[in-house]
Design a protein around this motif. Structure first.
Motif, PDB file in Angstrom:
ATOM      1  N   ASP A  98      -1.931   4.702   4.052  1.00  0.00           N
ATOM      2  CA  ASP A  98      -2.438   3.649   4.980  1.00  0.00           C
ATOM      3  C   ASP A  98      -1.884   3.842   6.290  1.00  0.00           C
ATOM      4  OD1 ASP A  98      -4.059   2.166   2.970  1.00  0.00           O
ATOM      5  OD2 ASP A  98      -2.057   1.747   2.259  1.00  0.00           O
ATOM      6  N   SER A 155       5.155   3.417  -1.878  1.00  0.00           N
ATOM      7  CA  SER A 155       3.694   3.716  -2.730  1.00  0.00           C
ATOM      8  C   SER A 155       3.847   2.401  -4.019  1.00  0.00           C
ATOM      9  CB  SER A 155       3.734   4.933  -3.479  1.00  0.00           C
ATOM     10  OG  SER A 155       2.416   5.070  -3.885  1.00  0.00           O
ATOM     11  N   GLN A 156       3.028   1.472  -3.919  1.00  0.00           N
ATOM     12  CA  GLN A 156       3.088   0.608  -4.953  1.00  0.00           C
ATOM     13  C   GLN A 156       4.247  -0.160  -5.365  1.00  0.00           C
ATOM     14  OE1 GLN A 156      -0.288  -0.339  -5.504  1.00  0.00           O
ATOM     15  NE2 GLN A 156      -0.831   1.529  -4.248  1.00  0.00           N
ATOM     16  N   LEU A 178       4.412  13.122  -1.816  1.00  0.00           N
ATOM     17  CA  LEU A 178       2.917  12.521  -2.257  1.00  0.00           C
ATOM     18  C   LEU A 178       2.595  12.766  -3.613  1.00  0.00           C
ATOM     19  CD1 LEU A 178       0.884  12.963   1.089  1.00  0.00           C
ATOM     20  CD2 LEU A 178       1.894  10.936   0.127  1.00  0.00           C
ATOM     21  N   GLU A 209      -5.470  14.620   8.449  1.00  0.00           N
ATOM     22  CA  GLU A 209      -5.784  13.527   7.824  1.00  0.00           C
ATOM     23  C   GLU A 209      -5.077  12.080   8.440  1.00  0.00           C
ATOM     24  OE1 GLU A 209      -6.180  16.565   4.625  1.00  0.00           O
ATOM     25  OE2 GLU A 209      -5.205  16.211   6.412  1.00  0.00           O
ATOM     26  N   ILE A 223      -0.481  10.511  -5.383  1.00  0.00           N
ATOM     27  CA  ILE A 223      -1.433   9.984  -4.108  1.00  0.00           C
ATOM     28  C   ILE A 223      -1.917  11.232  -3.335  1.00  0.00           C
ATOM     29  CG2 ILE A 223      -0.608   7.791  -4.623  1.00  0.00           C
ATOM     30  CD1 ILE A 223       0.765   7.956  -1.630  1.00  0.00           C
ATOM     31  N   ARG A 224      -2.846  10.953  -2.809  1.00  0.00           N
ATOM     32  CA  ARG A 224      -3.544  12.051  -1.766  1.00  0.00           C
ATOM     33  C   ARG A 224      -3.144  11.658  -0.457  1.00  0.00           C
ATOM     34  NH1 ARG A 224      -9.450  11.332  -3.363  1.00  0.00           N
ATOM     35  NH2 ARG A 224      -8.665   9.178  -2.993  1.00  0.00           N
ATOM     36  N   GLY A 249       0.965  -1.308  -0.126  1.00  0.00           N
ATOM     37  CA  GLY A 249      -0.041   0.145  -0.032  1.00  0.00           C
ATOM     38  C   GLY A 249       0.836   1.198  -0.063  1.00  0.00           C
ATOM     39  N   ASN A 250       0.314   2.384   0.533  1.00  0.00           N
ATOM     40  CA  ASN A 250       1.143   3.764   0.744  1.00  0.00           C
ATOM     41  C   ASN A 250       1.561   3.802   2.276  1.00  0.00           C
ATOM     42  OD1 ASN A 250       0.436   4.380  -1.846  1.00  0.00           O
ATOM     43  ND2 ASN A 250      -1.560   4.702  -1.469  1.00  0.00           N
ATOM     44  N   GLU A 291      -5.128  11.315   1.938  1.00  0.00           N
ATOM     45  CA  GLU A 291      -6.303  10.160   2.595  1.00  0.00           C
ATOM     46  C   GLU A 291      -5.829   8.783   1.824  1.00  0.00           C
ATOM     47  OE1 GLU A 291      -8.547  13.090  -0.279  1.00  0.00           O
ATOM     48  OE2 GLU A 291      -6.962  13.238   1.283  1.00  0.00           O
ATOM     49  N   ASP A 292      -4.981   8.830   1.059  1.00  0.00           N
ATOM     50  CA  ASP A 292      -4.700   7.428   0.470  1.00  0.00           C
ATOM     51  C   ASP A 292      -3.574   6.880   1.046  1.00  0.00           C
ATOM     52  OD1 ASP A 292      -6.225   7.858  -1.748  1.00  0.00           O
ATOM     53  OD2 ASP A 292      -4.530   8.907  -2.929  1.00  0.00           O
TER      54      ASP A 292
END
Length: 532
Positions: A446, A299-300, A435, A472, A440-441, A282-283, A443-444
């Motif tokens: 994890d 990230s990914q 980010l 967030e 990605i944001r 995930g992130n 809220e993305d």
């Protein structure tokens, strides 16, 4: 020749007439706090001259000292020369510091050992941690820690690099000798505690930031301090411990974990490995908050990293009443209508404000409206005289100050708030830039993993309340402790880990923030404090 007599101890130090007082005291092993490394900036190396002849007071000194201090013989030792025999009263004492030695550790397979011992070392700019390990069992038998002895040459890496520039003939050797001497003392302390012969040590593994690693190995670090900021090496280093003066057996191996760039060192590579960022699907954001804020985004399957110059404010330095996280340091604050509630390390009388304390008080100043989101103090005349906040604000000329504690007087000035604001802007802008680069944001994300000595003492309330981290992620924080030391431990215990850490360092993509598109705008927006 001249003599310096220390009133409290009766110690007599001899020096040449005209010698600088600060350096003479430090060379004799006398503790004098000097965060700016004798540059005449911080105003914290105060001593009282009780008798004798010293140089005349400079304009700089007059500006940094209060009139009542000048009347009572207080001088800044870094700006004072010894002209004849003098008697000096020390105004500070070296306090017991809190040093983080533990951290999260993932499961991993250890190599079989038939005996012997190992040492793991985490060298930070501020603190150094050493642990003695039984190789057969993997058990930590003893540990030792201390403030990095290179503090006498500067509190941050750039000041120490500057020392190398200013002393081209001896600076590199002096900085190496300081850290090696500390390591020898800590290894001796740990071995004595566990009744182990230091000649039975088979390997020493070290994680450190890039500058500290260069200085440990006696490698010129000056290229790290100027554009294009290239270190002399980034790959893992393997040599004999005795080659750099570490007192161990003739065949004791020294392994220094790999680095990524000038400002993403082995400590961050170790932390990323310990947090298993290389396995994340995930992130996940990893951040080590200190004098520099080092950030890694997984990230990914991609690993992006950057470093931002937070400055020493978040470790209690460059703050008017700042100090390190030692006994008596204010570490938490609450401002109420009934008064100001303070929590100090060791439950001692307040002596100053450490990093977690300055963040806590700024968060409270924002919450109570004493400081606006722009970082400016509210005007006292805008408050009613019966407002509970009114007596805590005072004018010093045209500048506003907050009275945190009266005896001793501990203040939070506009400049202090600005230092925190600059650190906040640096860290958050790095966060945002990574980010954006990954597309990605907030809220993305994890989870956000907080590592390091300083991060361990920061509650989410302070991190989010000052806006260092956005709201967030407030419920996604995970504290992993001293992941640098843990990574060094894992590499000591496993050749596979060594290989994987070296592979991880090669995978990490470094991003230079200054070259990021729209970075100035991102930084400016990141400077704004949150509103309550």
């Amino acid at each position: 020749m001249a003599e310096i007599r220390i009133r409290q101890t009766g110690q007599v130090i001899r020096c040449e007439a005209g010698a600088g007082l600060l350096n003479t005291l430090l060379d004799a092993g006398v503790f004098v706090d000097n965060p700016c490394s004798g540059k005449g900036i911080c105003g914290k190396c105060k001593v009282r001259i009780l008798s004798g002849e010293v140089s005349a007071m400079s304009e700089t000194e007059e500006k940094l000292l209060k009139p009542e201090e000048i009347r009572t013989g207080i001088r800044l030792s870094c700006l004072t020369e010894v002209m004849g025999d003098i008697t000096v009263e020390l105004l500070q004492k070296e306090r017991k510091h809190e040093v983080l030695t533990k951290g999260y550790m993932p499961a991993f397979e250890k190599d079989p050992y038939d005996g012997g011992y190992g040492i793991v070392i985490d060298i930070g700019t501020t603190t150094v941690v050493t642990a003695l390990i039984d190789l057969a069992s993997g058990k930590e038998l003893a540990n030792a820690s201390m403030i990095n002895a290179q503090k006498h040459y500067g509190l941050d890496v750039l000041t120490r690099i500057t020392y190398e520039y200013e002393h081209p003939e001896s600076g590199i050797q002096e900085l190496q000798a300081a850290i090696v001497h500390s390591i020898n003392a800590m290894i001796g302390e740990a071995c004595m505690e566990a009744s182990v012969d230091r000649n039975a040590i088979r390997e020493i593994d070290v994680a450190a930031n890039c500058t500290m690693m260069h200085m440990l190995l006696g490698v010129d670090a000056r290229s790290i301090g100027k554009s294009p900021y290239r270190p002399k090496f980034t790959e893992a280093q393997k040599l004999l411990a005795v080659d750099i003066g570490i007192e161990a057996a003739a065949d004791t191996r020294l392994y220094c974990l790999p680095q990524v760039s000038a400002y993403i060192g082995a400590d961050i590579v170790a932390g990323a490995y310990v947090c298993e960022l290389q396995k994340e699907k995930g992130n996940v954001l990893f951040i080590d908050i200190g004098t520099n804020g080092e950030i890694v985004l997984a990230s990914q399957g991609r690993l992006l990293c950057c470093s931002c110059a937070a400055g020493p404010a978040l470790e209690g330095m460059n703050i008017s009443s700042g100090m390190r996280a030692a006994e008596g340091a204010i570490e938490d604050v609450r401002i109420t209508e009934q008064g100001i509630e303070l929590k100090t390390i060791g439950e001692q009388e307040p002596a100053g404000i450490c990093g977690s304390g300055i963040l806590a008080v700024v968060k409270e100043l924002l919450r109570t409206g004493i400081v606006k989101k722009t970082g400016v103090f509210v005007k006292k005349e805008k408050l009613e005289e019966d407002d509970y906040r009114y007596p805590y604000i005072r004018l010093n000329g045209t500048k506003r100050e907050f009275i945190l504690h009266e005896n001793p007087e501990l203040l939070v000035t506009q400049g202090d708030v600005r230092q925190v604001q600059l650190a906040k802007g640096a860290i958050l802008s790095g966060f945002v830039a990574l980010l954006n680069k990954a597309g990605i944001r907030m809220e993305d994300l994890d989870k956000v993993m907080i590592a390091g000595q300083f991060g361990a003492h920061l509650p989410a309330e302070s991190l989010v309340g000052t806006g260092i981290l956005p709201e967030e992620v407030g419920d996604k924080l995970i504290y992993v402790g001293n992941s640098s030391k843990t990574g060094a431990y894992m590499s000591l215990m496993s050749a596979t880990v060594k290989k994987e850490v070296e592979e991880l360092a090669c995978r990490m993509e470094y991003m230079e923030l200054a070259e990021t598109e729209n970075y100035e705008r991102i930084f400016t927006e990141s400077m704004i404090f949150p509103t309550f």
